[in-house]
Design an enzyme around this catalytic site. Structure first.
Site, PDB file in Angstrom:
ATOM      1  N   CYS A  31      44.794  41.136   9.081  1.00  0.00           N
ATOM      2  CA  CYS A  31      46.455  41.323   8.154  1.00  0.00           C
ATOM      3  C   CYS A  31      46.537  38.978   8.327  1.00  0.00           C
ATOM      4  CB  CYS A  31      46.902  41.617   8.550  1.00  0.00           C
ATOM      5  SG  CYS A  31      45.922  43.388   9.134  1.00  0.00           S
ATOM      6  N   TYR A 171      36.615  51.947   5.537  1.00  0.00           N
ATOM      7  CA  TYR A 171      38.034  51.466   6.369  1.00  0.00           C
ATOM      8  C   TYR A 171      38.076  53.240   7.731  1.00  0.00           C
ATOM      9  CZ  TYR A 171      41.007  48.890   9.421  1.00  0.00           C
ATOM     10  OH  TYR A 171      42.950  49.039  10.135  1.00  0.00           O
ATOM     11  N   HIS A 174      41.272  51.949  13.992  1.00  0.00           N
ATOM     12  CA  HIS A 174      42.972  51.305  14.345  1.00  0.00           C
ATOM     13  C   HIS A 174      43.428  52.655  14.581  1.00  0.00           C
ATOM     14  CE1 HIS A 174      41.692  47.406  12.966  1.00  0.00           C
ATOM     15  NE2 HIS A 174      41.007  47.620  14.603  1.00  0.00           N
ATOM     16  N   ASP A 267      42.252  47.518  20.053  1.00  0.00           N
ATOM     17  CA  ASP A 267      41.027  46.309  19.590  1.00  0.00           C
ATOM     18  C   ASP A 267      41.340  44.766  19.680  1.00  0.00           C
ATOM     19  OD1 ASP A 267      38.684  45.493  17.944  1.00  0.00           O
ATOM     20  OD2 ASP A 267      39.649  45.357  16.237  1.00  0.00           O
TER      21      ASP A 267
END
Ligand code: ADP
Ligand code: SF4
Length: 690
Positions: A31, A171, A174, A267
């Site tokens: 991001c 994906y 997370h 992470d």
């Protein structure tokens, strides 16, 4: 210079399904707070990574349907064909340097409230929306919803292909995507073939991988981004059991396994909580269960650690987000045989914090991050000097060091004067506190660069007065004299001094860093700063044997560290150390051996025995500037053309801000700056109604 042959392996190409990455440097999706809101800025930033040698450059999270609307965060979107153009712009910027472009297709499911699109959030089961206690619920997806969802994903993969992407990231990770919610026993209470057994909970992800391969796998590589461990013991996925079994079930399906730990706070752990390569122990097994290439992240900045991870059979590719932000030219520097020039990430997560606040990311180490397009700043290039000027920089904290570094690079004659016996200012001092050793990289990178410059000289133990500065005979004065923590309690919660608080009764962070200590016994840390320092000092004193209580007016301790993803880790560490945390309390009075606080919930005063360390706010060290101003025309008469304050002595703030100001000073010297004009290009939307 040629590269060290030890690092050759990092530059070997590797097939990922139908495409080939030119080297082993994989900028994983990250991001950046720009995305669809600031697309030119985002495109230029990604292009810079490719210019810097990253073999694969990915987008950030790309929402692929309007039922996944991560507002207020600023990511990319592939909701329909209208989104293809700007994403194709990113692809072109990456292709210009021969790198592969990847897109991370994301559906955040019950993590988001869909505040812009107003769609009802979806997930495996009925449950409240996760993000920030949003007071709405996600509904359980029906079989038909699941079929629709799969089609949306497939359509987005096809659009990605039309945009020119080489790689598509499917994906699961997370704890923030629909496939990860389906896989989670905590989140998935379904009783149909998508719930229950591991095979069932994994079904949706398997279908997505298969359908993506079928749709675009002829020309695009399919990456599985997969979290193998949630770092919550048996409450969540563990790599030794279901994490491994899941990998075994899907082993040969994707073209690349990009594996990590979950959630994001685990992470992207800061250097305070995890060293370089810390994910290796969780993902080491992956290469044993698949013949496909494997990648992981772990804040790798050392080529030796990267080579070791490949040679020891842990990974084939080095994944990196933050190291590529701190130094977009990291791969090039290794390739050109100058790894000592790498600007190493310090693991502070200021980049994350800006993204969390929906602003273009900033970096403590790289002041040009997000300025590639709007200011035209290149991380490695700067204009040559415009005059034969000699610049005196006073103060060697991050502001002074970066100004010196960049002025030196431009070719100016630079003298750096530092009052103390060591360079680095606050980063040197703070790096001695628990967990902050990596802060010193801000100093070390710049010193390493400056040391090679014949046009730069540095003087230690040179506390300069206004008269000495005038005598020195420089053309320009750059004052970077820093700031000092207050002792009187004034800060966010208190606008006037707190009764009994003064230099004689209170220790400040500066005192602690100077080696001063309270009397042994109980000590109250008053944290009205809400960032890292209060917690770090609490940790230090606790280790030294003090009985520590941390008091904060906020509802949680170290409130702002939520944005750096550290808050949970900080609180856990405090609990472990036996530090007492008192929230929603303000200090109202201090007297000998006593700190009186007001409990905001009960409106009652509470007496805490012990001494006090106050972490409230800083005041600029602007005496030198003020003394120079008080001398009237003396500076002009001495031939000084400009006097500027930068960094904390101008406005105390983050290390990243001081670094940026030092950089900006150097860029702007000898240029015309219109202080009434916005100092950067802005992105304007095309309007329909005006
Ligand atoms: P910043 O974050 O703005 O770079 P720092 O506090 O890290 O600020 O660094 C300021 C540095 O300036 C400190 O190392 C301090 O010792 C030095 N300094 C302050 N006043 C003077 C002075 N009059 N002469 C030389 N050095 C000074
Ligand atoms: Fe690394 Fe900090 Fe820069 Fe993020 S802001 S890339 S963590 S140095």
């Amino acid at each position: 210079m040629d590269r060290d042959p030890r690092y050759d392996i990092l530059f070997e190409p590797l097939e990922i399904g139908p495409v080939t990455t030119p080297n082993r440097f994989y900028q994983v999706p990250h991001c950046n707070g720009m995305g669809r809101a600031y697309p030119d800025s985002m495109i230029a930033m990604r292009g810079m990574k490719a210019a810097g040698g990253w073999g694969i450059v990915c987008t950030e999270q790309c929402d692929f349907h309007h039922s996944s609307d991560i507002t207020p965060f600023t990511e990319t979107r592939m909701w329909d064909d209208a989104d293809i153009a700007y994403l194709a712009g990113m692809v072109d910027a990456v292709h210009e340097y021969g790198s592969l472009a990847g897109i991370e297709l994301t559906h955040s499911g019950h993590d988001v409230g869909n505040m812009y699109s107003r769609e009802v959030p979806i997930g495996p089961s009925h449950r409240p929306v996760e993000a920030y206690n949003y007071p709405g619920q996600a509904r359980a997806m029906s079989k038909r919803d699941i079929r629709d969802y799969r089609r949306w994903h497939r359509d987005a993969a096809l659009r990605s292909k039309r945009a020119g992407f080489d790689l598509v990231v499917v994906y699961q990770g997370h704890d923030g995507t629909v496939p990860s919610h389906f896989l989670s026993k905590r989140q998935n209470q379904r009783t149909d073939e998508y719930g229950g057994s591991l095979e069932n909970r994994l079904r949706l992800y398997r279908e997505l991988l298969e359908e993506t391969k079928d749709a675009v796998g002829d020309t695009m590589g399919v990456i599985a981004r997969f979290a193998v461990d949630e770092m919550m013991g048996s409450e969540g996925l563990e790599w030794e059991s279901e994490g491994r079994e899941a990998l075994e079930m899907l082993a040969e399906l994707p073209d690349l396994w990009d594996v990590n730990v979950s959630d994001w706070a685990n992470d992207s752990m800061t250097s305070r909580f995890a060293p370089e390569g810390y994910q290796e122990e969780y993902v080491r097994f992956v290469k044993q269960v698949t013949s496909k290439p494997v990648s992981t992240v772990g804040r790798y900045t050392s080529p030796d650690a990267m080579v070791s991870a490949i040679r020891h059979g842990v990974v084939d590719l080095i994944g990196a987000a933050r190291p590529s932000i701190a130094d977009p030219f990291l791969p090039r520097k290794i390739e050109e045989g100058r790894p000592e020039d790498i600007r190493e990430c310090i693991g502070c997560n200021i980049c994350v914090a800006w993204d969390m606040r929906s602003a273009p990311i900033r970096c403590t180490q790289n002041p040009t991050m997000s300025e590639e397009w709007r200011k035209g700043w290149h991380p490695e290039q700067i204009a040559e000097k415009e005059s034969e000027s000699h610049i005196l920089v006073v103060g060697s904290g991050p502001a002074g060091l970066e100004a010196t570094h960049q002025l030196g690079k431009r070719g100016y004659q630079v003298t750096l004067a530092e009052a103390r016996g060591e360079l680095g200012g606050r980063v040197t001092r703070e790096s001695r506190l628990p967990g902050l050793a990596a802060w010193a990289r801000v100093r070390d990178y710049r010193l390493g660069q400056i040391q090679t410059m014949a046009n730069v000289e540095t003087f230690l133990e040179s506390e300069l007065s206004a008269e000495q500065v005038l005598e020195f005979g420089a053309d320009h004065l750059c004052l970077a004299t820093g700031a000092t923590w207050r002792h009187d309690g004034v800060g966010r919660a208190n606008r006037s001094p707190i009764q009994g608080m003064s230099r004689d009764t209170v220790l400040s962070p500066d005192d602690i860093m100077d080696g001063k200590r309270p009397a042994m016994g109980p000590v109250v840390i008053f944290d009205d700063d809400h960032y890292y320092l209060g917690g770090v000092i609490a940790e230090l004193l606790s280790t030294e044997g003090y009985s520590v209580t941390i008091v904060t007016p906020e509802s949680i301790v170290a409130d702002w560290t939520q944005y750096t993803l550290e808050q949970g880790h900080i609180e856990a560490r405090m609990k472990q150390a036996g530090i007492t945390i008192l929230t929603r309390r303000n200090v109202v009075r201090v007297s000998a051996g006593e700190v009186v606080v007001l409990n905001d919930l009960t409106d009652q005063e509470e007496v805490l025995p012990g001494s006090i360390v106050a972490v409230t706010m800083r005041l600029p060290n602007d005496h030198l500037y003020n003394d120079l101003m008080a001398l009237g025309d003396a500076a002009e008469e001495a031939g000084i053309k400009s006097i500027r304050q930068i960094g904390d002595c101008y406005g105390p703030s983050l290390i990243a801000s001081a670094n940026y100001e030092g950089h900006r000073y150097a860029r702007e010297l000898d240029t015309e700056v219109d202080i009434d004009a916005v100092p950067f290009k802005r992105e304007h939307h095309k309007l329909e109604l005006a």
